[in-house]
Scaffold this active site. Structure first.
Site, mmCIF file in Angstrom:
data_model
loop_
_atom_site.group_PDB
_atom_site.id
_atom_site.type_symbol
_atom_site.label_atom_id
_atom_site.label_comp_id
_atom_site.label_asym_id
_atom_site.label_seq_id
_atom_site.Cartn_x
_atom_site.Cartn_y
_atom_site.Cartn_z
ATOM 1 C CE LYS A 68 32.471 -37.281 27.238
ATOM 2 N NZ LYS A 68 33.855 -37.067 26.716
ATOM 3 C CB SER A 74 34.469 -40.480 24.785
ATOM 4 O OG SER A 74 34.901 -39.259 25.357
ATOM 5 C CB SER A 126 36.499 -37.046 23.672
ATOM 6 O OG SER A 126 36.859 -38.391 23.697
HETATM 7 N N1 GLN Z 1 39.449 -41.491 21.704
HETATM 8 C C1 GLN Z 1 40.466 -41.140 22.670
HETATM 9 C C2 GLN Z 1 40.677 -42.231 23.666
HETATM 10 O O1 GLN Z 1 39.924 -43.154 23.660
HETATM 11 C C3 GLN Z 1 40.165 -39.830 23.297
HETATM 12 C C4 GLN Z 1 39.223 -39.924 24.401
HETATM 13 C C5 GLN Z 1 38.885 -38.589 24.947
HETATM 14 O O2 GLN Z 1 39.270 -37.562 24.394
HETATM 15 N N2 GLN Z 1 38.204 -38.595 26.064
HETATM 16 O O3 GLN Z 1 41.598 -42.152 24.448
#
Ligand code: GLN
Length: 460
Positions: free
Chosen positions: A66, A141, A165
């Site tokens: 990532k 994400s 994410s």
């Molecule tokens: N979708 C969640 C958020 O937007 C989790 C993001 C993540 O785990 N980095 O906060």
């Protein structure tokens, strides 16, 4: 092929190195223009592969990492225009570890800006698409990594999980995704989102591979003071799996509920005991996550000020400090990131600090206690990973609240610091559905043992 199968074939020279690696590179070339999963490809990886010792445990594991995880001398954008030209000066500890153990990194995965999002639509470099349906999101994400695995652009990946994410995109793309116990994997060299939640973990084709990668990256690191060595927790007697009733009420899509229930039935038929449990504070999890996460985000984003880190302008630099802040943050950051900085700054401001931040911290303790009570009764908890199927690109982008609901089943594990894994458990039409298994802190061994059993049951 799984990593283990690959290793066998490479060691016995049943497949050649050149041919093996070329598959991934040609796949990326062919598919990435539609999927936009990879932001940077490392063409020089081929030479590196030849130098890797064949006996190492991750030999044959070809990674996409990532883009918020630093790989020395390569670009690390975190999906933000702010870091479009930023070159990482060192390897993140997790990258050092996979390299030491024979893994090869061939590219960087697209992501929501600074890991804020559930669809990879918040990337400054365009959205990633779901390989099962190009009109749909891959989740986020870490969407780029999930797609890279699902579409055979690599056979291993590292993502980061702050509220879901890794697990949510794994579910949307039909692959395995694992978030470790908070503190088992180093965050050094990982661009922070919300520091008390962030954990790096693997995406893989199967539970075995995820386990292998986890063991390679876990352990104490003096550069991240909250890390500890893996604490092996033993379990005696037969396994009990708990089904929390609060996860099957409002908000969950009926078809998903049905698929998960069928999956649970299959487990029960293979003579693993299933019991209903209750996690009464579940309904407060998402607001609690939102407040604490945004507060930590607002502190972490302060370093992107144009001086320590910032945009590169092709015009004269701002004359005053204020102007520099305004230009950099105004142009460098996207809407979702700005929204969270504002929300977090508000929650931390004097006068509101007690009402929001402190209160949320108290509720966080209650949520952790819910899980402690549950793990007195059961070894593992099973839930859906997501309340919906992969949604259409654009469907939720104008409605941040409904986007944030995507994390409803995953954020609790981050609040309580628990290990949690998502694995494919069925399909609706052409679209994959994921189930989540959670265990008590540091009970990774049991979680993987159960996940491997369950994976086998669902595949048959
Ligand atoms: N979708 C969640 C958020 O937007 C989790 C993001 C993540 O785990 N980095 O906060």
């Amino acid at each position: 092929m799984t990593i283990k199968e690959t290793q066998e074939k490479l060691r016995k020279k049943e497949i050649g190195l050149e041919e093996f690696l070329s598959q991934f590179f040609s796949r990326i070339k062919e598919r990435n223009k539609d999927l936009n999963a990879i932001l940077t490809t490392f063409e020089d990886a081929k030479e590196e592969m030849e130098k890797i010792n064949k006996t190492l445990p991750l030999y044959g594991a070809v990674f996409v990492v990532k883009d918020n995880i630093l790989v020395k001398d390569k670009r690390a954008t975190a999906g933000s225009k702010m870091l479009e030209h930023y070159i990482a000066p060192y390897d993140a500890t997790v990258v050092e570890k996979i390299k030491e153990k024979g893994g090869l990194v061939i590219g960087k995965g697209n992501m929501d800006e600074f890991a804020m999002g559930s669809s990879t639509e918040n990337s400054a470099f365009g959205p990633t698409r779901n390989p099962y349906d190009l009109e749909r999101v891959p989740g986020g994400s870490s969407g780029g990594c999930a797609v890279a695995i699902a579409d055979n652009m690599c056979n291993a990946a590292l993502g980061s999980d702050t509220g879901g994410s890794i697990r949510q995109p794994a579910a949307f793309c039909g692959v395995v995704g694992f978030k470790p116990t908070y503190g088992t994997v180093s965050r050094s060299g990982v661009i922070s989102m919300a520091s008390s939640f962030d954990q790096v973990g693997p995406f893989a084709k199967c539970v075995d591979d995820a386990h292998l990668i986890f063991e390679a990256i876990a352990g104490k690191d003096k550069k991240d003071s909250v890390t500890s060595d893996i604490i092996k927790k033993e379990k005696k007697g037969s396994i009990k799996i708990g089904v929390p009733k609060e996860y099957f009420v409002a908000g969950i899509n009926d078809d998903i509920k049905k698929v998960i229930m069928q999956a649970i039935d299959k487990i029960e038929k293979s003579k693993i005991e299933i019991v209903e449990i209750s996690l009464p504070y579940t309904e407060y999890a998402l607001p609690t996550y939102e407040i604490i996460m945004a507060s930590e985000v607002s502190a972490n984003m302060a370093r992107f000020d144009g001086i320590r880190y910032g945009l590169e302008f092709d015009r004269p630099f701002a004359k005053t400090l204020k102007e520099a802040y305004l230009e950099n943050r105004g142009e460098g950051l996207g809407r979702e990131v700005k929204r969270r900085i504002i929300l977090g700054t508000y929650a931390l401001s004097s006068g509101y600090f007690d009402a929001y931040y402190i209160k949320a911290q108290k509720v966080r303790s209650l949520i952790a206690e819910d899980f402690r009570n549950a793990f007195n009764k059961v070894d593992v908890i099973i839930t859906p990973t997501t309340p919906t199927l992969p949604f259409k690109i654009g469907e939720k982008i104008e409605d941040p609240l409904s986007m944030h609901l995507s994390d409803i089943f995953t954020a609790t594990a981050n609040l309580a610091g628990l290990p949690a894994i998502s694995l494919p458990c069925g399909k609706i039409g052409n679209l994959p559905v994921g189930a989540q298994l959670m265990a008590d802190r540091f009970y990774e061994d049991i979680l993987f043992e159960v996940a491997k059993k369950v994976e086998k049951i669902w595949k048959n």
